[in-house]
Design an enzyme around this catalytic site. Structure first.
Site, short mmCIF file in Angstrom:
data_model
loop_
_atom_site.label_atom_id
_atom_site.label_comp_id
_atom_site.label_asym_id
_atom_site.label_seq_id
_atom_site.Cartn_x
_atom_site.Cartn_y
_atom_site.Cartn_z
CG ASP A 177 -23.06 54.48 -62.71
OD1 ASP A 177 -22.86 53.70 -63.68
OD2 ASP A 177 -22.60 55.63 -62.67
CG HIS A 178 -23.82 49.64 -66.15
ND1 HIS A 178 -24.54 50.70 -66.65
CD2 HIS A 178 -22.83 49.40 -67.05
CE1 HIS A 178 -24.01 51.09 -67.80
NE2 HIS A 178 -22.97 50.32 -68.06
CG HIS A 240 -21.93 55.84 -66.78
ND1 HIS A 240 -22.65 55.20 -65.80
CD2 HIS A 240 -22.61 55.61 -67.92
CE1 HIS A 240 -23.72 54.63 -66.32
NE2 HIS A 240 -23.71 54.87 -67.61
#
Length: 484
Positions: A177-178, A240
């Protein structure tokens, strides 16, 4: 104040989907920047694998073009780029067949860390994992990286976890998950657990509420087909924003260890109350000026998929009982900006009288576009005329505070890919985290799919539906104005 870069051990990295959009825009440029920084050196092999017929020379041309376009200032230094390109090779490969697998296996070396990045559709994850084992490329030191979506509901997430678990241990699976690779997100943990100033105040006794906002000014664009099957809840909230909520709300782990951190995040998800229908607002953007309508950018002209979500969440545990968390995210909003705002309670008694007004301390963590941290404090307004109070920010914008040498921070993908090579899972989601997040999200989506509500229209370039404002107003609160 430049930080010391420690090179990683030699490794072999295979990017499945190596010619795809994500690889071109993010993965190859990230690897190149780590090479320029001195973190990748020595005997390293970077291998692209995809269906397209191509030789290694042609593939190097593709990657070079991508780095020039997306790699930043360093990509203009031809010596660096030429040296990096020499590390690359390519294999034409069929994920669901046997073509190319023997050739790929020959490139793997037994004395190197092996990492396999699944930059492909989730439907191919099982096929890739199975064939890696069949052709002897998976051992105890191998790691796989998988991109979201991690399923589209609890059932599919469990199925995906079972498929991967047949071939790899959980300690070998890196769900990326960036958002967790952003400098400010990690600094959130440093602020909480590295400073005695904040942690004693980090609870319902002192915090009035918390706002988490991820606002985008763009529409769905070319992602219309994918986005219309997901919507803001699946695309942003379930992953996110859930991760941001966990980092804000979790208890201090015993140590900064991957499973210790993820255990505490999991406890937060499991402590979330079910969300009432009245505490969720869905929206869908409408045309404004030259901005297209949502429904004209997707296949279904009658789509009821949301492009905006605002909701109120409650964490029922000792620390946060009674403190609401307000989450909002959407496309085609006024500005592109993401932030977490911790709004502290009023002082229990004001000695300055009613004329001094209402003043609150707010800790703001800016995730984008200008990463930094700001603490709002109340001071006396300079000048004569009595004790007039004003709020001023104590601002630490990273690029300004740390100086020009450190202004170009590593991209999230740079940090996370290097963590994979180092074997550090702290910033990656664990399988039970993913399933717990879906277990909380699924009932909300099920209500919508049962026809409980339709997305409310909002004008492109606005702050979202008016009903989202009322979500706060009825609690005597208001959304913060987002500043890019």
């Amino acid at each position: 104040m430049a930080s010391r870069v420690i090179p990683v051990e030699p490794f072999d990295l295979v990017i499945f989907g190596g010619t795809g959009d994500l690889a071109r825009r993010k993965i190859w440029p990230a690897l190149f920047r780590r090479f320029v920084a001195g973190q990748i050196e020595g005997d390293v092999r970077l291998i692209g694998a995809a269906r397209g017929e191509m030789d290694s020379a042609g593939f190097r041309d593709v990657v070079q073009e991508a780095i020039v376009e997306f790699g930043g200032e360093e990509s203009r230094r031809k010596a660096n780029l030429s040296a990096f390109i020499k590390m690359l090779s390519y294999v034409t490969l069929d994920a669901r067949g046997e073509a190319g697998w023997v050739e790929l296996a020959k490139l793997m070396r037994p004395d190197r860390i092996r990492a396999f990045y699944f930059s492909v559709a989730p439907s191919l994850f099982g096929d890739l994992a199975k064939r890696l084992h069949k052709h002897g490329m998976a051992d105890d030191t191998s790691r796989i990286v998988v991109e979201k979506p991690f399923g589209r509901d609890l059932e599919s997430a469990r199925d995906l976890n079972r498929v991967l678990a047949r071939h790899f241990d959980e300690s070998q699976i890196y769900r990326i998950d960036h958002y967790l690779g952003k400098e400010t997100v990690q600094n959130l943990m440093a602020i909480r657990f590295g400073n005695v100033l904040f942690e004693p105040l980090w609870n319902s006794q002192y915090v009035d509420h918390i706002q988490i906002t991820v606002a985008e000014s763009v529409g769905v664009g070319g992602r219309g087909d994918y986005y219309d099957k997901s919507g803001a809840m699946r695309d942003m909230v379930q992953n996110h924003m859930m991760q941001l909520l966990c980092l804000i709300a979790m208890e201090p782990p015993a140590k900064f260890d991957p499973d210790a951190v993820r255990d505490e995040k999991l406890k937060v998800i499991r402590a979330l109350d079910p969300v009432r229908g009245a505490d969720v607002v869905r929206g869908q953007y409408e045309a404004q000026g030259d901005k297209a309508d949502y429904r004209t950018q997707v296949e279904d002209p009658d789509s009821t998929t949301e492009s905006f979500i605002a909701l109120k969440a409650l964490v029922s545990n000792w620390r946060w009982a009674g403190t609401p968390f307000y989450l909002r995210t959407g496309k085609r909003l006024r500005d592109r900006a993401s932030e977490i705002a911790v709004v502290f309670k009023d002082a229990p008694h004001s000695i300055f009288g009613a004329d001094a007004g209402r003043h609150r301390n707010i800790l703001t963590i800016r995730l984008q576009p200008n990463e930094g941290i700001e603490l709002g404090v109340t001071i006396k307004e300079p000048g004569p005329g009595g004790m007039r109070l004003i709020d001023v920010p104590l601002d630490m914008t990273f690029a300004e505070a740390l100086g020009p040498e450190d202004a170009d921070f590593p991209d999230a993908y740079e940090r996370l890919i290097m963590d994979v090579i180092r074997g550090n899972q702290t910033l990656f989601m664990r399988g039970d985290e993913v399933e717990a997040a879906w277990a909380w999200t699924d009932p909300i989506i099920a209500d919508w799919e049962a026809g409980a509500s339709e997305p409310l229209p909002y004008i492109s370039g606005s702050s979202g539906p008016d009903e989202a404002l009322m979500l706060m107003h009825r609690d005597g609160r208001r959304w913060r104005e987002i500043k890019p």
